[in-house]
Design a protein around this motif. Structure first.
Motif, short mmCIF file in Angstrom:
data_model
loop_
_atom_site.label_atom_id
_atom_site.label_comp_id
_atom_site.label_asym_id
_atom_site.label_seq_id
_atom_site.Cartn_x
_atom_site.Cartn_y
_atom_site.Cartn_z
N LEU A 1 0.79 -1.19 -0.02
CA LEU A 1 -0.02 0.07 0.00
C LEU A 1 0.95 1.32 -0.03
O LEU A 1 1.74 1.33 0.58
N SER A 2 0.47 2.15 -0.78
CA SER A 2 1.20 3.55 -0.73
C SER A 2 1.31 4.16 0.75
O SER A 2 2.24 4.73 1.01
N ARG A 3 0.10 4.01 1.48
CA ARG A 3 0.02 4.59 2.69
C ARG A 3 1.16 4.06 3.44
O ARG A 3 1.65 4.63 4.60
N ALA B 1 3.84 2.56 2.78
CA ALA B 1 5.37 3.07 2.39
C ALA B 1 5.32 4.46 2.88
O ALA B 1 6.55 4.53 3.59
#
Lengths: 473, 313
Positions: free
Chosen positions: B2-4, B6
């Motif tokens: 997930l980008s969040r 990262a």
């Protein structure tokens, strides 16, 4: 007051029930400071793992530990077999009922459940009427609260068909117990619970919509770190090896749900959501919800994503519907309920109401939509003021309440400040329903009312937990 | 990933690194400020600590004057200062909690333990030996976090993102220390050779834990241009620009390989590293030390933005 409660270890004549014999011997032989030492160790372990929960309305203690009792609760293989049968039956009936209520409404036509209990129910979702979720399964993860009153009788106290929590405690309690009491495990054949994560994943994957790929992507949707059950969400995501997402991590394009990843958008097939219905999609439900995913319902209706549990299952688990469960079981399955229902006075019915008003000091009165032990009167333990307060509430909106006789919940030996002493317990087993069958891991969450004589086991009201041992022989 | 997740990992490591840098800045300042007046000159060391920490605006909005008490209170314990040590740990722990499953148990316990300990200390006025011990403890948390990351994490994108956050922050901290003190390193200042400058140079080295390293590398007494060389171009020195960028390029390349795609972040990091590799400290001084440092800070910020755009948004 009801007669002295049934103790699961020691009978009223002082003899020890067979399943508890080795444990009783061990307890009798254990030096007092050993138990105290293990209690401290247990607390340290939980603190380190970081199992905490937030209590709403308690700013000071943002993160608290749920009291853990080191004395296990024991259930025999026979007792468990009966429970299992009853639980499978109950959850099957729940699924059939919900499917019917949003579908053909046969049970309403037959006059078994009053229509207004369904259509005026806050948890009824008109958006689901005429809709069928993937595999026509609604309650995939159920927590059925069971209490015991004597050697042979279990009652279902409550069905939790929305987003039941507590399973992480079942798993972590066992881990801690194995670390603290290896000697007890070598003396008992305790059925393992660690399979739960695998069973849950298998269940979730079996629910994938038919449009999804061979390897369905499953995620767990959490409201975020400030939610009281956040620990459990991250714990389960970790055990299942799935992403723990928040609403902002997901988006919907062309009726398909995607998550934002470092490698770009990735399709999501199954969402194990731990968010209530009304927060799931601001375009359909509460527009102020920042927790949900705009457009999620469109993807759901298009059959491109599975939500577990399905939307609208709350219509089956409030306390007013509860009283109809025996009839519901008979209606769909044509069999007698294996697990009993607590006799329930529906205060919406005038006769019941007048009986309840006359016997407030003997009864337990509950809000139909309440949960977590809030908004509840335990007559025999209540003050005059509390009783009068409830009398007024009942008269003002009788349909909002049900009442039940005060059950003498069974007790289990529990380690408290004064030593080992009986405390009331309940049990929440978890029932998984996938497209490939029902799975129940032998065990559950035993909650214990740590205060002497108290019948309220909810963690928000100072209840604790115990490891639950289902013996394998 | 997930980008969040990262993003949380990236900032988690940045905040731990920042807390450690603050502790070293405070230590070095405390030591310099405690020198006898004869070695002291006119500079107020506490002012430059505030400048180095990059929070002058917030500080002077609250305090009239920079002195030991006000600066320690603001940089270490003030809840209104988003970058105070207290808030760094608080934010780091919050981020860690959101991505707990991406961390190893050792990393989580380090952060969670630090947060619990700090809550105990936060409302006490620490001074003297207690403060010294506290700053030592903060550095130790940084070491423990770093060490548990190195020793326990899988070498996958989770690891890369947390390293990238740490390295960007580290490069930024070194650059800001140099930015505030660069004038002390200029030759016209250096030849004065007064007592004060000598201790100032020592303080710069101390702020990046490089007093011993300096002597190992150069085997001579402390010279200002060699300090600049060590902190900017020497890739053996773990907090130098060059070393940070060597590592940044490596982790960004790993990500690009794992994801099968290069992007602006990789290009920016590589060109910045190339500039550092090809530079000579004499050229740097000739073209202007200050400009060089200012440019580097801007480049470093650009790389942070590119990483965000490419992976974390």
């Amino acid at each position: 007051m009801p007669s002295p409660a049934f103790d699961e270890m020691t009978l009223s004549d002082g003899s020890v029930r067979p399943a508890y014999r080795k444990l009783a011997e061990w307890l009798a032989a254990a030096p007092p400071d050993l138990l105290q030492y293990r209690v401290k160790e247990a607390e340290l372990l939980f603190r380190r793992i970081g199992i905490t929960f937030a209590v709403y309305g308690d700013q000071q203690a943002q993160e608290r530990l749920i009291p853990f009792d080191i004395i296990p609760r024991i259930i025999t293989a026979d007792e468990w077999a009966t429970l299992t049968k009853g639980l499978v039956q109950r959850v099957e009936a729940l699924n059939r009922y919900i499917s019917d209520v949003y579908g053909k409404r046969e049970i309403l036509k037959a006059g078994i459940v009053p229509e207004d209990l369904v259509f005026r129910n806050e948890a009824f979702r008109p958006e689901m009427a005429g809709k069928t979720p993937p595999h026509d399964l609604w309650v995939h993860i159920a927590g059925i609260d069971v209490v015991r009153v004597d050697a042979d009788t279990f009652y279902v106290l409550e069905d939790n068909a929305r987003t039941p929590s507590g399973v992480s405690y079942m798993l972590e309690n066992r881990e801690v117990m194995i670390r603290l009491f290896p000697e007890l495990f070598s003396q008992h054949r305790v059925a393992p619970v660690e399979r739960y994560a695998d069973e849950l994943l298998a269940t979730l994957r079996s629910l994938a919509p038919r449009t999804s790929s061979a390897e369905p992507v499953v995620v767990l949707l959490t409201p975020g770190v400030y939610n009281s059950a956040y620990y459990e969400h991250s714990f389960l995501a970790d055990k299942l090896g799935i992403e723990l997402v928040e609403g902002r991590d997901l988006f919907v394009r062309d009726e398909v749900v995607y998550m934002r990843t470092t490698e770009g958008p990735q399709r999501v097939d199954v969402i194990y959501r731990r968010i209530d219905d009304e927060f799931l999609d601001p375009l359909v439900f509460r527009p102020d919800s920042a927790l949900g995913v705009p457009g999620l319902m469109s993807a759901y209706h298009a059959g491109n994503v599975t939500l577990t549990n399905a939307i609208g299952t709350g219509v089956a688990d409030d306390k007013a519907i509860y009283s109809y469960m025996p009839e519901i079981i008979r209606f769909y399955l044509g069999s007698e309920p294996i697990l009993k229902n607590v006799p329930t006075y529906r205060c919406r019915e005038p006769e019941a109401l007048s009986y309840v008003l006359d016997h407030l000091d003997e009864l337990v009165v509950k809000e139909v939509h309440g949960s977590g032990g809030y908004g509840m009167l335990v007559g025999p333990h209540a003050s005059k003021e509390q009783i009068e307060l409830f009398r007024a509430k009942l008269k003002a909106s009788p349909a909002g309440f049900i009442a039940q006789p005060t059950l003498a919940l069974s007790t289990c030996p529990t380690y408290v400040a004064s030593g080992v002493s009986p405390r009331h317990v309940d049990l929440r087993p978890f029932v998984l329903t996938g497209s490939n069958g029902v799975r129940i891991v032998p065990g559950g969450l035993t909650r214990v009312a740590m205060r002497e004589g108290s019948l309220v086991v909810n963690s928000s009201q100072g209840g604790g937990t115990k490891d639950t041992w289902v013996l394998d022989e | 990933m997930l980008s969040r997740t990262a993003d949380n990992l990236f900032w988690l490591s940045r905040y731990i690194e920042r807390a450690e840098a603050l502790a070293r800045i405070l230590e070095a300042t405390q030591r310099l400020a405690s020198l006898p007046a004869a070695y002291g000159g006119k500079t107020n060391e506490w002012e430059s600590a505030v400048a180095t920490a990059g929070c002058a605006e917030g500080f002077y909005a609250k305090h009239g004057e920079a002195d030991h008490d006000s600066v320690v209170a603001y940089l270490a314990f003030d809840r209104d200062n988003p970058s105070s040590i207290l808030n760094c740990f608080e934010t780091a722990r919050h981020n860690a909690r959101s991505v707990r499953t991406a961390l190893t148990i050792e990393m989580w316990e380090t952060i969670n333990g630090a947060w619990i300990e700090l809550r105990r200390l936060a409302d006490r006025r620490l001074a003297g030996e207690e403060l010294t011990r506290f700053l030592g403890w903060v550095k130790e948390i940084g070491l423990r976090f770093d060490g548990s990351a190195t020793r326990t994490m899988l070498r996958n994108d989770i690891y890369d993102f947390s390293r990238i956050g740490m390295l960007l922050e580290r490069a930024d901290n070194t650059a800001r220390i140099l930015d505030v003190k660069y004038h002390l390193l200029l030759p016209e200042q250096g030849e004065v050779g007064g007592g004060l400058d000598y201790y100032q140079w020592q303080a710069i080295l101390r702020a990046v834990s490089a007093v011993t390293s300096y002597h190992w590398v150069y085997r001579e007494s402390v010279k200002p241009w060699l300090i600049a060389d060590l902190l900017i171009l020497n890739d053996q020195m773990p907090r130098s620009f060059a070393a940070c960028y060597g590592e940044l390029v490596r982790h960004l390349d790993q990500l690009a390989r794992a994801y099968g795609r290069q992007g602006p972040a990789q290009r920016l990091a590589r060109s910045c590293r190339a500039r550092l590799e090809n530079a000579d400290i004499r050229d740097v001084f000739q073209r202007g030390l200050h400009e060089f440092i200012t440019d580097f800070i801007a480049d470093n910020n650009r790389l942070g933005a590119a990483v965000h755009e490419q992976y974390l948004a």
